[in-house]
Scaffold this motif. Sequence first.
Motif, short mmCIF file in Angstrom:
data_model
loop_
_atom_site.label_atom_id
_atom_site.label_comp_id
_atom_site.label_asym_id
_atom_site.label_seq_id
_atom_site.Cartn_x
_atom_site.Cartn_y
_atom_site.Cartn_z
N ALA A 68 0.71 -1.27 0.06
CA ALA A 68 0.08 0.13 -0.32
C ALA A 68 1.24 1.06 -0.23
N ARG A 69 0.46 2.91 -0.52
CA ARG A 69 0.59 3.57 -0.48
C ARG A 69 0.26 4.76 -0.77
N PHE A 70 1.27 5.53 0.13
CA PHE A 70 0.30 7.23 0.62
C PHE A 70 0.90 8.24 0.04
N SER A 71 0.71 9.48 -0.60
CA SER A 71 0.97 10.35 -0.65
C SER A 71 1.06 11.29 0.32
N LEU A 72 1.85 12.33 1.02
CA LEU A 72 1.31 13.02 1.82
C LEU A 72 1.62 14.44 1.17
N GLY A 73 2.18 14.81 0.49
CA GLY A 73 1.40 16.27 -0.29
C GLY A 73 3.02 16.20 -0.62
N GLU A 74 3.16 17.28 -1.62
CA GLU A 74 4.24 17.74 -2.84
C GLU A 74 5.31 18.40 -1.44
N ASP A 75 4.29 19.48 -0.89
CA ASP A 75 5.08 20.28 0.39
C ASP A 75 5.56 19.47 1.71
N VAL A 76 5.08 18.71 1.87
CA VAL A 76 5.29 17.99 2.52
C VAL A 76 7.21 17.87 2.86
N GLU A 77 7.87 17.96 3.74
CA GLU A 77 9.38 17.67 3.76
C GLU A 77 9.86 16.50 4.99
N SER A 78 8.56 17.36 6.34
CA SER A 78 8.90 16.52 7.35
C SER A 78 7.49 15.93 8.11
N PRO A 79 6.91 14.53 7.82
CA PRO A 79 6.26 13.94 7.93
C PRO A 79 5.87 14.00 9.39
N ASP A 80 4.43 14.26 9.68
CA ASP A 80 3.50 14.34 10.70
C ASP A 80 3.88 12.61 11.47
N PHE A 81 4.38 12.18 11.76
CA PHE A 81 4.03 11.04 12.53
C PHE A 81 3.49 10.61 12.99
N ASP A 82 2.79 10.60 14.56
CA ASP A 82 1.36 10.36 14.81
C ASP A 82 0.21 10.09 13.46
N ARG A 83 0.35 10.44 12.24
CA ARG A 83 -0.82 10.35 11.10
C ARG A 83 -0.46 9.36 10.25
N VAL A 84 1.14 9.06 10.24
CA VAL A 84 1.61 8.24 9.19
C VAL A 84 1.11 6.83 9.68
N TRP A 85 1.44 7.10 11.52
CA TRP A 85 1.16 5.25 11.83
C TRP A 85 -0.07 5.27 12.20
N GLU A 86 -1.40 6.02 11.79
CA GLU A 86 -2.55 6.24 11.68
C GLU A 86 -2.63 5.02 10.60
#
Length: 210
Positions: A67-85
Motif C-alpha cells: 500500500a502507498r500513501f502520498s503525503l503531499g508535495e510540500d511535506v518535507e517532514s511527515p507528521d508521524f502520528d498521522r503516518v502510524w495511523e
Amino acid sequence: MPSLLDRLLGDDDTDEGVDLQEREDDAHDALQNRVTPETYGIDDCAVTGVAVVNEGPDEEPITVPIARFSLGEDVESPDFDRVWELASEAIRAMQPAFDEVFVRHYDVQFTFDGDGLFEAEECRRMAVTPEYADRLVSETGFDAAAFEEAMLAADDIDDHVAPVAWGECVDYSRNDNAAVVTGSAAAMAGASAAGASCAGAGAAGGAGGC
C-alpha cells in the motif's frame, strides 16, 4: 522457462494458483472505504501491487502486499502520528484480503516532498510482519499507538528484514526472481489524472517502490 509468476499462479485455463489480482483489488477497495485523502490531509493512497518474492515448500507464492500513501508535495517532514495511523489503516485493509495467502510481510509506503504516489522525491516504508497485522485486525486494544510502540521496539535497524519502522522503499520489480502483480484498480489509476482520489488510485506501471 516459465517465469516465477507463471510457475506459481498457473494459467487462466486451470483452477490452480491464487488470484492475487482479485485480492489486491479487494484490499484496494477496503482501503478506499477506510481512508479518504480529505479526512487525513494527504494527496492520494492506493494498494499498488503484490510482489511475489519467492515460493514456499508447497510451491505456493510468497507475497508482499503493498500500500502507498502520498503525503503531499510540500511535506518535507511527515507528521508521524498521522503516518502510524495511516499505516494501521492500510494493514487493516490488506490483512483480510490476503487471509490464507503466504505473506512474508506487508509493505506500507509513504511518498512526500514531491507530487503523487510515484513522482515524489522521498519514499519511506514500514515492513509489517503478519503477526502484527493479525494483531491489528483481531486484538482489542492493539491500536495505532500500540502498533507503533511494538514496531519501534522490534525494529533492529536492518531495512531488509521486517519489522521495519521507517526504512527506504524497495522496488520489487527490480529484484531478481521476483514479480509484481497489479490488478484493475492499479490499471485504472495509470490512466487517470494525477489528482485522482484514493478511490481510483493505483500503481502506474506496477512498481511497488522508488
